[in-house]
Enzyme design. Sequence first.
Site, PDB file in Angstrom:
ATOM      1  CB  SER A  50      -0.896   0.014   1.242  1.00  0.00           C
ATOM      2  OG  SER A  50      -0.095  -0.053   2.411  1.00  0.00           O
ATOM      3  CB  CYS A  98       0.819  -5.452   1.584  1.00  0.00           C
ATOM      4  SG  CYS A  98      -0.563  -4.714   2.469  1.00  0.00           S
ATOM      5  CB  CYS A 152       1.632  -4.192   9.499  1.00  0.00           C
ATOM      6  SG  CYS A 152       1.603  -2.699   8.457  1.00  0.00           S
TER       7      CYS A 152
HETATM    8  N1  DGL Z   1       1.940  -2.555   4.969  1.00  0.00           N
HETATM    9  C1  DGL Z   1       0.619  -3.061   5.019  1.00  0.00           C
HETATM   10  C2  DGL Z   1       0.576  -4.427   5.702  1.00  0.00           C
HETATM   11  O1  DGL Z   1       1.562  -5.121   5.704  1.00  0.00           O
HETATM   12  C3  DGL Z   1      -0.529  -2.265   5.519  1.00  0.00           C
HETATM   13  C4  DGL Z   1      -0.560  -0.862   5.864  1.00  0.00           C
HETATM   14  C5  DGL Z   1      -1.894  -0.245   5.440  1.00  0.00           C
HETATM   15  O2  DGL Z   1      -1.955   0.119   4.278  1.00  0.00           O
HETATM   16  O3  DGL Z   1      -2.832  -0.166   6.259  1.00  0.00           O
HETATM   17  O4  DGL Z   1      -0.445  -4.826   6.216  1.00  0.00           O
END
Ligand code: DGL
Length: 273
Positions: A14, A76, A187
């Site tokens: 994202s 992600c 995350c």
């Molecule tokens: N980096 C993303 C993940 O690993 C999410 C962050 C987001 O866009 O809320 O879940």
Amino acid sequence: MDASPDSPIGVFDSGVGGLTVLDECLARLPPEHFVYFGDTDWFPYGDKSPEQLRGRSEAIARWLVGQGAKLIVVACNTATAAALAHLQTRFDVPVMGVMTAESQAAVQSSRSRRIGLLATEATVASGSYQRMIIAHDAGAEVTAVACPGLASAIQRDSPYDEEIVEMVRDYTAPLRTARVDTVILGCTHYPMVEKLIRRNVPADAVLISSGEEIAREIAVTLERQGMLRPGGEGDYRFACSGDPAAFRSIGSRFLQMPFGDVEQVDPGFIDVA
Ligand code: DGL
């Protein structure tokens, strides 16, 4: 054009979180080429529905395949939970997500079998990590904490302020109460504040993050398929859906490597409902 060992690996997130995956891949797979897409215009994914995430992820993966990608990495957790299975049915190239390897690593490293998870609302609500951990150890106890706003606080100009310190302190409180000995940073943004998290979880807790685990899995997959780029030094390039200058400025702070130009791309949306 068919993918070959010389084709790039496509990576998306994202925003800048997937850079924690990319920099592990760059270190472990120096000959490989990479194309990275940060969906900054749609950020954050944590508050999106599974249908929205599937439609957008398919559009991004299609763009990456159009760039010649021989393998796609969903860097992600939120998109992996909502869209990985969907993407795997849509594309001929291998599509790999985060989560599976971290769940296994968490079970392997936990002696007390009390495992903590920090992730976005969407990831925790999907129950994917909880299911995967239990699949590896039916007796494990999982304390899952949704951390609304944490990825957004990290992905802004100055992530190291009092507000983020407070957030990390609050979100890790249930992990201290549960006395977990292993914490999954569920995350890909969270390793960027790993030291803050480390100060707030039980002192002997092992932190597990996606980068290292998935980089290892990618290497094995490409090797088994005879698709590893045999030698030389690979290149890497960036695209994002939002403001390229903002992406470059935040991204270059986190990627521990030089950051080139950033192309702005609108991948669109595919209605998968
Ligand atoms: N980096 C993303 C993940 O690993 C999410 C962050 C987001 O866009 O809320 O879940």
